[in-house]
Each structure stands twice: as structure tokens, then as C-alpha cells.
Scaffold this motif. Structure first.
Motif, PDB file in Angstrom:
ATOM      1  N   TYR A  42       6.287  -5.683  -2.254  1.00 25.24           N
ATOM      2  CA  TYR A  42       6.583  -5.574  -0.827  1.00 25.24           C
ATOM      3  C   TYR A  42       7.345  -4.292  -0.493  1.00 25.24           C
ATOM      4  CZ  TYR A  42       5.496 -10.551  -0.866  1.00 25.24           C
ATOM      5  OH  TYR A  42       4.889 -11.756  -1.044  1.00 25.24           O
ATOM      6  N   ASP A  43       6.975  -3.694   0.641  1.00 21.99           N
ATOM      7  CA  ASP A  43       7.722  -2.600   1.242  1.00 21.99           C
ATOM      8  C   ASP A  43       8.370  -3.168   2.496  1.00 21.99           C
ATOM      9  OD1 ASP A  43       8.692  -0.398   2.571  1.00 21.99           O
ATOM     10  OD2 ASP A  43       6.871   0.790   2.403  1.00 21.99           O
ATOM     11  N   ASN A  44       9.681  -3.302   2.492  1.00 27.40           N
ATOM     12  CA  ASN A  44      10.373  -3.941   3.598  1.00 27.40           C
ATOM     13  C   ASN A  44      10.263  -3.181   4.908  1.00 27.40           C
ATOM     14  OD1 ASN A  44      11.366  -6.211   2.154  1.00 27.40           O
ATOM     15  ND2 ASN A  44      12.912  -4.909   1.195  1.00 27.40           N
TER      16      ASN A  44
ATOM     17  N   GLU B 261      10.706  -4.661  -2.999  1.00 28.26           N
ATOM     18  CA  GLU B 261      11.171  -5.854  -3.708  1.00 28.26           C
ATOM     19  C   GLU B 261       9.999  -6.588  -4.333  1.00 28.26           C
ATOM     20  OE1 GLU B 261      11.404  -9.217  -0.198  1.00 28.26           O
ATOM     21  OE2 GLU B 261      13.201  -8.029  -0.630  1.00 28.26           O
ATOM     22  N   ASP B 262      10.312  -7.544  -5.188  1.00 27.80           N
ATOM     23  CA  ASP B 262       9.354  -8.351  -5.941  1.00 27.80           C
ATOM     24  C   ASP B 262       8.584  -7.477  -6.927  1.00 27.80           C
ATOM     25  OD1 ASP B 262       7.809 -10.361  -6.955  1.00 27.80           O
ATOM     26  OD2 ASP B 262       6.817 -10.871  -5.067  1.00 27.80           O
TER      27      ASP B 262
ATOM     28  N   GLU C 114      -1.906  -3.204  -8.244  1.00 25.95           N
ATOM     29  CA  GLU C 114      -1.744  -2.810  -6.852  1.00 25.95           C
ATOM     30  C   GLU C 114      -0.295  -3.004  -6.427  1.00 25.95           C
ATOM     31  OE1 GLU C 114      -3.571  -3.981  -2.449  1.00 25.95           O
ATOM     32  OE2 GLU C 114      -3.824  -5.328  -4.161  1.00 25.95           O
ATOM     33  N   GLY C 115       0.216  -2.074  -5.630  1.00 29.06           N
ATOM     34  CA  GLY C 115       1.570  -2.233  -5.127  1.00 29.06           C
ATOM     35  C   GLY C 115       2.161  -0.923  -4.670  1.00 29.06           C
ATOM     36  N   TYR C 116       3.481  -0.922  -4.499  1.00 26.43           N
ATOM     37  CA  TYR C 116       4.221   0.260  -4.077  1.00 26.43           C
ATOM     38  C   TYR C 116       4.871   0.873  -5.313  1.00 26.43           C
ATOM     39  CZ  TYR C 116       3.362  -1.692   0.489  1.00 26.43           C
ATOM     40  OH  TYR C 116       2.735  -2.199   1.597  1.00 26.43           O
ATOM     41  N   TRP C 117       4.527   2.120  -5.582  1.00 26.23           N
ATOM     42  CA  TRP C 117       4.854   2.759  -6.850  1.00 26.23           C
ATOM     43  C   TRP C 117       6.046   3.697  -6.708  1.00 26.23           C
ATOM     44  CZ3 TRP C 117       1.760   2.942 -11.574  1.00 26.23           C
ATOM     45  CH2 TRP C 117       0.753   1.968 -11.595  1.00 26.23           C
ATOM     46  N   VAL C 118       6.990   3.547  -7.645  1.00 27.29           N
ATOM     47  CA  VAL C 118       8.153   4.436  -7.723  1.00 27.29           C
ATOM     48  C   VAL C 118       8.272   4.918  -9.164  1.00 27.29           C
ATOM     49  CG1 VAL C 118      10.647   4.660  -7.458  1.00 27.29           C
ATOM     50  CG2 VAL C 118       9.353   3.198  -5.877  1.00 27.29           C
TER      51      VAL C 118
END
Length: 233
Positions: A159-161, A106-107, A144-148
Motif C-alpha cells: 500500500y501507498d498511503n 505499509e504491508d 507487484e507493489g511499491y518499490w523502495v
């Protein structure tokens, strides 16, 4: 864009976009029937019809150039409906279940239009965390972050829940044996091989369970692999 943007994007990228978007949708609209929101620019450019037709869903462009009679082009998602270019700030499709991995992330921090990535990552890839800080896909800066990856776009989430909302279970860290989480990779089928829990240890990384698995120390807690950067004991 137009004569200018063509020099900035690869021939393959332009061919892909043009083939997909030059056909008039069933109901044409500047927002692509609500896909885009928050209009940031509307540019009068009747001459663009010669190259893009009466309607064209072009997609993301970084802008920062002067086009159509020296009008400044903003960064955003571009749609042409004669005689105007519409530039939007938000791609609402990013909020789909697929792009967020069914709400796991999310975010939204960033979207990067990158059709060429399909050759390496397939049409969908839950890559996981990356620190970014580099330029990719036609010199677009990576956050930077979680990549899809959901073709043709990279989605970067803050965020990765499964990892950010609470402390990682002792099983996943092997009671503190591993630290600095690099990636969480979901793989239901590995339950048949590794059971409910398995401390695999170090692996150099590579293709695994339809995704790219990071280098690190691998721990399986059904149905996820937790991949850690460091072994502390």
C-alpha cells in the motif's frame, strides 16, 4: 551457499557480502541483535567455518538446495554462528522509516537482496509502483507493489498511503483528465519552478529529483509529482 551457493551468486555479490559480514560484530548473535525474527531452520554445519569463519551475517538466500551433508536449505535470511546456520523468515530492518519512506508505504510484501542495483539506482531510491512479474537480481521473482531501494535491499510494499487510502484530489488528476496512476514522486525543490500546481503533461521519463521518474503524464501538486499512464480527454 558454501561450495554450492558460490555457484549461484555472482563473484561481485559474494565479495560484497563477505567483506561486510565476515567481521564479528560487537555483540554476536544468531538474530544479529534482533534484526531477524521467526526462526525457520537451524542447520548443524561445522565445516562452514572454513569458508565463513566463526560468525557470518550472510543475508538473504533463496535456498532450495541441499548443503552440509545433504540438508535441505530453506529460503530466508542466513546467519552463521559456529557450528550452526540460522535461517530467519523476517528482516525487521525492513520496517525502518527509511525503507518505508517515513511510513508512506505499509504491508511489506517482499525483500530482495540486490547490491548490484546501487550502480543504477544509488544507495536509496523511492521507485514507486511496479507490476513485477519478472525475475531480477539473480533470478529472484519480483512481486507487484511499491518499490523502495535501500542498499543493498529492495523493499516491496502493498500500500501507498498517499494513493490508496482515498480518492486522488481533483488537482492531481486535473479534474479527471488523467487516469491510472503510475507513480508519485516527491520533489520539494520543484515548488520553486512550478509553484503549488502545474499540469506539465507528457514526459518520456528518466532521472528526476534523485529518483527515476516513470513515463507518463506529469502533474505537480506541491510537493509531489503525480505521474499518470493515460490521458482520457
Amino acid at each position: 551457499m558454501f561450495k554450492t551457493i558460490s555457484t549461484k551468486l555472482s563473484v561481485a555479490a559474494i565479495a560484497t557480502v563477505t567483506a561486510f559480514t565476515s567481521v564479528m560484530p560487537a555483540v554476536a548473535s544468531p538474530s544479529v541483535n534482533g534484526r531477524y525474527s521467526e526462526l525457520i531452520q537451524k542447520m548443524n554445519c561445522p565445516q562452514a567455518r572454513d569458508e565463513y569463519g566463526s560468525y557470518n551475517h550472510y543475508g538473504y538466500w533463496e535456498g532450495n538446495d541441499y548443503i552440509c551433508g545433504d540438508q535441505y536449505a530453506e529460503e530466508g535470511y542466513w546467519v552463521y554462528e559456529y557450528p550452526y546456520w540460522y535461517v530467519w523468515n523476517n528482516d525487521n530492518q525492513a520496517q525502518s522509516a527509511r525503507a518505508s519512506v517515513n511510513g508512506r508505504y505499509e504491508d511489506l510484501v517482499q525483500t530482495i537482496y540486490c547490491p548490484r542495483a546501487e550502480a543504477e539506482y544509488g544507495s536509496f531510491n523511492n521507485y514507486g509502483y511496479w507490476e513485477g512479474g519478472d525475475y531480477i537480481c539473480g533470478d529472484q521473482y519480483a512481486e507487484e507493489g511499491y518499490w523502495v531501494y535501500d542498499f543493498p535491499t529492495w523493499y516491496v510494499w502493498r500500500y501507498d498511503n498517499r494513493t490508496d487510502d482515498a480518492a486522488i484530489d481533483n488537482l492531481a488528476t486535473v479534474n479527471g483528465k488523467y487516469t491510472e496512476l503510475a507513480q508519485v514522486l516527491t520533489c520539494y525543490e520543484d515548488g520553486d519552478t512550478y509553484g503549488e500546481y502545474y499540469d506539465y503533461g507528457y514526459w518520456s521519463g528518466g532521472s528526476w529529483c534523485g529518483e527515476y521518474g516513470a513515463e507518463g503524464y506529469w502533474v505537480y501538486v506541491y510537493p509531489d509529482w503525480y505521474i499518470w499512464e493515460r490521458e482520457v480527454r
